[in-house]
Design a protein around this motif. Structure first.
Motif, PDB file in Angstrom:
ATOM      1  N   ARG A 208       0.821  -1.217   0.000  1.00 35.17           N
ATOM      2  CA  ARG A 208       0.000   0.000   0.000  1.00 35.17           C
ATOM      3  C   ARG A 208       0.857   1.270   0.000  1.00 35.17           C
ATOM      4  NH1 ARG A 208      -4.975   1.842   1.132  1.00 35.17           N
ATOM      5  NH2 ARG A 208      -5.775  -0.294   1.197  1.00 35.17           N
ATOM      6  N   GLU A 209       1.905   1.295   0.807  1.00 35.42           N
ATOM      7  CA  GLU A 209       2.728   2.499   0.915  1.00 35.42           C
ATOM      8  C   GLU A 209       3.408   2.840  -0.410  1.00 35.42           C
ATOM      9  OE1 GLU A 209       2.751   4.644   3.396  1.00 35.42           O
ATOM     10  OE2 GLU A 209       1.176   3.331   4.186  1.00 35.42           O
ATOM     11  N   LYS A 210       3.916   1.823  -1.086  1.00 39.62           N
ATOM     12  CA  LYS A 210       4.565   2.058  -2.375  1.00 39.62           C
ATOM     13  C   LYS A 210       3.550   2.535  -3.408  1.00 39.62           C
ATOM     14  CE  LYS A 210       7.975   1.946  -5.320  1.00 39.62           C
ATOM     15  NZ  LYS A 210       9.082   2.927  -5.246  1.00 39.62           N
ATOM     16  N   MET A 211       2.349   1.962  -3.376  1.00 39.99           N
ATOM     17  CA  MET A 211       1.307   2.386  -4.309  1.00 39.99           C
ATOM     18  C   MET A 211       0.906   3.834  -4.045  1.00 39.99           C
ATOM     19  SD  MET A 211       0.526   0.057  -6.559  1.00 39.99           S
ATOM     20  CE  MET A 211      -1.169   0.235  -7.074  1.00 39.99           C
ATOM     21  N   LYS A 212       0.869   4.231  -2.773  1.00 40.49           N
ATOM     22  CA  LYS A 212       0.554   5.620  -2.437  1.00 40.49           C
ATOM     23  C   LYS A 212       1.624   6.558  -2.983  1.00 40.49           C
ATOM     24  CE  LYS A 212      -2.254   5.106   1.747  1.00 40.49           C
ATOM     25  NZ  LYS A 212      -2.329   5.360   3.217  1.00 40.49           N
ATOM     26  N   GLN A 213       2.879   6.137  -2.880  1.00 46.93           N
ATOM     27  CA  GLN A 213       3.978   6.953  -3.403  1.00 46.93           C
ATOM     28  C   GLN A 213       3.841   7.139  -4.910  1.00 46.93           C
ATOM     29  OE1 GLN A 213       7.791   5.348  -2.250  1.00 46.93           O
ATOM     30  NE2 GLN A 213       7.247   5.276  -0.076  1.00 46.93           N
ATOM     31  N   ILE A 214       3.514   6.052  -5.603  1.00 50.13           N
ATOM     32  CA  ILE A 214       3.346   6.126  -7.059  1.00 50.13           C
ATOM     33  C   ILE A 214       2.163   7.023  -7.402  1.00 50.13           C
ATOM     34  CG2 ILE A 214       2.792   4.796  -9.134  1.00 50.13           C
ATOM     35  CD1 ILE A 214       4.236   2.421  -7.828  1.00 50.13           C
ATOM     36  N   SER A 215       1.081   6.899  -6.628  1.00 51.90           N
ATOM     37  CA  SER A 215      -0.105   7.718  -6.861  1.00 51.90           C
ATOM     38  C   SER A 215       0.189   9.201  -6.672  1.00 51.90           C
ATOM     39  CB  SER A 215      -1.227   7.292  -5.907  1.00 51.90           C
ATOM     40  OG  SER A 215      -2.320   8.177  -5.977  1.00 51.90           O
ATOM     41  N   GLU A 216       0.996   9.524  -5.667  1.00 52.32           N
ATOM     42  CA  GLU A 216       1.283  10.922  -5.347  1.00 52.32           C
ATOM     43  C   GLU A 216       2.320  11.549  -6.270  1.00 52.32           C
ATOM     44  OE1 GLU A 216       2.460  10.651  -1.308  1.00 52.32           O
ATOM     45  OE2 GLU A 216       0.415  10.293  -0.551  1.00 52.32           O
TER      46      GLU A 216
END
Length: 218
Positions: A208-216
């Motif tokens: 989840r954290e990596k996906m949030k980084q990619i999203s941001e």
């Protein structure tokens, strides 16, 4: 109906009024629930299912939001300035819609201020979500767009990290403003990087954290 917080503010007599002046209709996957420009004689409540809210010009389609069950549709039609639906709605999966007479809904807004406040809050939340969609589509790169959609499905729609994804790759592409080929390629990259897991129609968010980084930053 009680699962939508605005209806919890109604008195027993008001709830009976809604029941008397509403009808439940079943829609199959892919059926259009309402068409942009058609006369708005009712407000809709998605009792069960999943729908997309969109506008189109005959060639292009812009998905404004994904709507999970226990949500209202057509709230703009309670204004005297909007006599027709401002968008179209289609069922992503088999869905049940409760059509509430527009006159009855307006009457409740006038006589029950707590109900009216809850409806305004729902409309505001819808607007904020659509603003986020426009920002995503106009300012994020392809990987950021897809990550944003996958997080939205996990957080807002299914509310868990592992779920059955009823959307096709084409529908995911439509949501992301990308081509189907691009989405398929990007999903493969996400899987190879152990960010997501896909088994048939089952989808799992692994990082989840990596996906949030990619999203941001995408």
């Amino acid at each position: 109906m009680h699962q939508c917080r605005c209806f919890d503010t109604l008195t027993e007599n008001e709830k009976k009024l809604v029941e008397k002046n509403s009808v439940s209709i079943s829609y199959k996957k892919g059926e259009v629930i309402c068409k942009r420009g058609s006369f708005a004689s009712h407000v809709m409540y998605l009792e069960s299912g999943l729908a997309k809210v969109y506008i189109e010009d005959g060639v292009n389609t812009l998905v404004l939001k994904i709507l999970p069950e226990k949500n209202l549709l057509g709230l703009a039609s309670v204004s005297d300035d909007f006599k027709t639906f401002e968008y179209s709605v289609m069922a992503y999966i088999d869905s049940e819609i409760l059509q509430i007479d527009i006159g009855t809904f307006k009457k409740l807004l006038v006589q029950n201020p707590v109900f009216a406040k809850e409806v305004i809050d729902i409309q505001n939340a819808n607007s904020v979500q659509i603003y986020g969609r426009f920002f995503c589509l106009t300012h994020k790169q392809s990987f950021g767009r897809l990550a944003d959609i996958l997080l939205c499905l996990s957080d807002r729609i299914f509310k868990k990290d592992e779920f059955e994804l009823p959307l096709s790759r084409k529908e995911l592409a439509e949501l992301s403003g990308l081509s189907s080929e691009t989405v398929i390629r990007m999903l493969k990259v996400f899987r190879q990087d152990s960010l997501i897991g896909i088994e048939g129609k089952m989808f799992k968010l692994l990082d989840r954290e990596k996906m949030k980084q990619i999203s941001e930053t995408g």
